[in-house]
Design an enzyme around this catalytic site. Structure first.
Site, PDB file in Angstrom:
ATOM      1  N   HIS A 135      23.144  -4.814 -11.021  1.00  0.00           N
ATOM      2  CA  HIS A 135      22.476  -6.021 -11.533  1.00  0.00           C
ATOM      3  C   HIS A 135      21.622  -6.635 -10.431  1.00  0.00           C
ATOM      4  CE1 HIS A 135      25.158  -8.974  -9.450  1.00  0.00           C
ATOM      5  NE2 HIS A 135      26.057  -8.015  -9.580  1.00  0.00           N
ATOM      6  N   ASP A 162      20.519  -9.979 -10.616  1.00  0.00           N
ATOM      7  CA  ASP A 162      20.692 -11.423 -10.489  1.00  0.00           C
ATOM      8  C   ASP A 162      21.685 -11.718  -9.366  1.00  0.00           C
ATOM      9  OD1 ASP A 162      22.684 -10.262 -12.272  1.00  0.00           O
ATOM     10  OD2 ASP A 162      23.431 -12.303 -12.584  1.00  0.00           O
ATOM     11  N   ASP A 211      25.627  -8.064  -3.081  1.00  0.00           N
ATOM     12  CA  ASP A 211      25.956  -8.266  -4.493  1.00  0.00           C
ATOM     13  C   ASP A 211      24.722  -8.767  -5.239  1.00  0.00           C
ATOM     14  OD1 ASP A 211      27.326  -8.554  -6.865  1.00  0.00           O
ATOM     15  OD2 ASP A 211      28.424 -10.340  -6.238  1.00  0.00           O
ATOM     16  N   GLU A 260      24.694 -10.645 -14.831  1.00  0.00           N
ATOM     17  CA  GLU A 260      26.071 -10.195 -14.575  1.00  0.00           C
ATOM     18  C   GLU A 260      26.923 -11.300 -13.997  1.00  0.00           C
ATOM     19  OE1 GLU A 260      29.416  -8.483 -12.194  1.00  0.00           O
ATOM     20  OE2 GLU A 260      27.728  -9.742 -11.560  1.00  0.00           O
ATOM     21  N   GLU A 261      26.335 -12.137 -13.145  1.00  0.00           N
ATOM     22  CA  GLU A 261      27.110 -13.164 -12.461  1.00  0.00           C
ATOM     23  C   GLU A 261      27.650 -14.232 -13.408  1.00  0.00           C
ATOM     24  OE1 GLU A 261      28.147 -12.765  -9.673  1.00  0.00           O
ATOM     25  OE2 GLU A 261      26.746 -11.630  -8.443  1.00  0.00           O
ATOM     26  N   ASP A 317      29.441   1.609 -11.992  1.00  0.00           N
ATOM     27  CA  ASP A 317      28.920   0.281 -11.664  1.00  0.00           C
ATOM     28  C   ASP A 317      29.383  -0.088 -10.249  1.00  0.00           C
ATOM     29  OD1 ASP A 317      27.665  -2.172 -11.982  1.00  0.00           O
ATOM     30  OD2 ASP A 317      29.183  -3.012 -13.317  1.00  0.00           O
ATOM     31  N   HIS A 349      29.617 -13.968  -2.046  1.00  0.00           N
ATOM     32  CA  HIS A 349      29.148 -15.148  -2.772  1.00  0.00           C
ATOM     33  C   HIS A 349      29.085 -16.357  -1.845  1.00  0.00           C
ATOM     34  CE1 HIS A 349      30.060 -13.824  -7.204  1.00  0.00           C
ATOM     35  NE2 HIS A 349      29.293 -12.981  -6.550  1.00  0.00           N
TER      36      HIS A 349
END
Length: 487
Positions: free
Chosen positions: A121, A123, A156, A190-191, A217, A459
């Site tokens: 992903h 995002d 990520d 996705e987040e 994934d 994150h």
């Protein structure tokens, strides 16, 4: 006296038999690791570094409030991909699903074979307000400093998107032609759950009857010093992910003035309920995906730990006690309880008429939402507390005996020859769960080597990736594309 000697003799014989059996189990434990086959890389390193650096500069941020999405940034990112990967865009079919989810199809030479899906992903999560100045290098600058690429998404998961496209572009330059179709599927939300990205990709592909041999994934990674008894890095490949549920505990009753409280207040009863849950905890059980991890790493352990895990049927209570000592390993063997929100009261001298607590639960495969609710109700033992549980159960558990898993394992081993590659149970959520319905198996693996500090940056503040790690990710994706086409 003769009876005593006889009993001692029998006990001694049993002890010798026990030792012989358990030591035999230990010494005959065979490795489950493939032999590494290293290859010379043909990656244009400078170009690859420049592309990931540039990709980080696009603020493709997912917000829980979807009205905050700045889709001009997503448009710019998609245009950047077209400019940076001309061969991919010329040779592969590109479809935009729900405007911003990207599906690339690399048509193979044998249409009778089911395709492989690689998904990531593009995002990223927002920067926590007030932490902007704590970054050593700006979160959206993509700066390359001291052998590292800095910024949100370096781990990520723009590294996955760019890594896959770099791998494909390099293979196209080599005139590589896959036998089976390859799909590259990139979500944009996705987040926040993937409901408009991966979920819509699956809905569209399912309507056309597209099924996959397997989908890979992000998820696990090459980790250091995180598996008891193993000194080497361990590459953990997620074969399932825990379910995520929310339990709400609430109670209502008369409030009143704080100068005349009852012996049991609403806050006190909810607090007691939480305390009982934390004291009791869900039962631990070494089974399923968590057990598979130790099946694969046990042969690589130091002797003492190998002895214990080679005889886990005997020592399971000991193993579970060891695993329960650390939160990360405890989460492998039980459904977890994490109180996250407590709401009650508005004024210091008034008893609240209602108290509510929110608990985040991560469910083991096999534990249903009903099981969880029943456990909570029984444990708190308070009929006046209302309990509701909503969320999703764990994903299916993918095979470790299939050629799918073995291809991933071999590819990782080719790039990280010193690592132990093993299955595990993923704690967090990913887009992979959306693909369960159209794939025989789904796996979760980010091919980079991470420390515990790296994991906290995903994150958080100062997210970055080393250039060495990034280039190895590209190598892995090249390996997996080729490895899967040999089956």
């Amino acid at each position: 006296m003769k009876k005593v000697k006889l009993i001692l003799s029998i006990l001694g014989g049993l002890l010798v038999l026990f030792l012989i059996t358990t030591l035999l189990n230990t010494f005959t434990l065979k490795t489950l690791q493939p032999v590494s086959n290293t290859h010379q890389s043909s990656i244009n390193k400078d170009n690859a570094i420049q592309n990931l650096s540039k990709a980080i500069t696009f603020k493709t941020i997912s917000y829980q409030d979807r009205s905050k999405f700045d889709f001009t940034e997503f448009d710019r990112f998609i245009s950047f991909l077209k400019e940076s990967y001309p061969l991919v865009h010329d040779e592969l079919e590109l479809e935009m699903v729900n405007k911003y989810a990207l599906v690339f199809k690399w048509k193979g030479t044998d249409s009778s074979k089911l395709p492989i899906g690689l998904t990531s992903h593009y995002d990223v999560v927002p920067i926590l307000e007030g932490t902007e100045n704590k970054w050593e290098h700006g979160p959206f600058t993509g700066q390359v400093v001291a052998g590292k690429i800095w910024g949100r998404g370096t781990l990520d998961d723009k590294v996955g998107v760019i890594g896959i496209l770099e791998a494909a572009e390099n293979l196209l330059k080599e005139d590589y032609k896959p036998e089976r179709d390859l799909y590259f599927m990139f979500g944009f939300d996705e987040e926040i759950g993937g409901d408009e990205g991966a979920s819509e990709i699956v809905r569209e592909l399912d309507s056309r009857g597209v099924k996959f041999e397997y989908v890979l994934d992000e998820g696990g990674a090459i980790v250091e010093n995180m598996v008891p008894g193993v000194s080497r890095p361990v590459g953990v490949v997620g074969i399932s992910e825990k379910g995520s549920a929310t339990a709400e505990l609430s109670i209502e009753g008369s409030g009143g003035h704080s100068s005349q409280p009852k012996n049991e207040t609403n806050i006190g009863r909810i607090a007691r309920a939480i305390a009982r849950l934390e004291e009791t905890q869900f039962p631990a059980d070494l089974k399923g995906a968590g057990e598979k991890l130790f099946d694969f790493v046990a042969p690589e352990m130091s002797f003492g730990m190998k002895y214990v895990f080679a005889n886990k049927m005997i020592f399971e209570p000991v193993i579970e006690k060891i695993l329960l000592q650390q939160p990360a390993s405890a989460a492998l063997i039980r459904t977890t309880i994490a109180p996250t929100i407590f709401q009650a009261g508005e004024q210091y001298n008034a008893l609240p008429e209602k108290a509510t607590a929110i608990i985040n639960l991560r469910l083991l495969p096999g534990d249903s939402l009903d099981d969880v609710k029943n456990f909570i109700v029984k444990t708190i033992d308070d009929q006046d507390i209302k309990v509701t549980v909503t969320g999703n159960e764990a994903s299916g558990v993918s095979s470790v005996k299939s050629w799918h898993f073995k291809s991933i394992q071999q590819s990782a081993k080719n790039v990280y020859p010193d690592a132990v590659i093993a299955p595990y149970l993923m704690f967090a959520g990913s887009d992979a769960r959306h693909y369960d319905s159209i794939a025989k198996n789904t796996y979760r693996f980010l091919p980079v080597q991470l420390t515990s500090e790296d994991l906290s940056r995903m994150h958080g503040t100062n997210e970055h990736i080393s250039i060495v790690n990034y280039l190895k990710a590209i190598e892995f994706y090249m390996e997996i594309m080729k490895e899967s086409n040999q089956k």
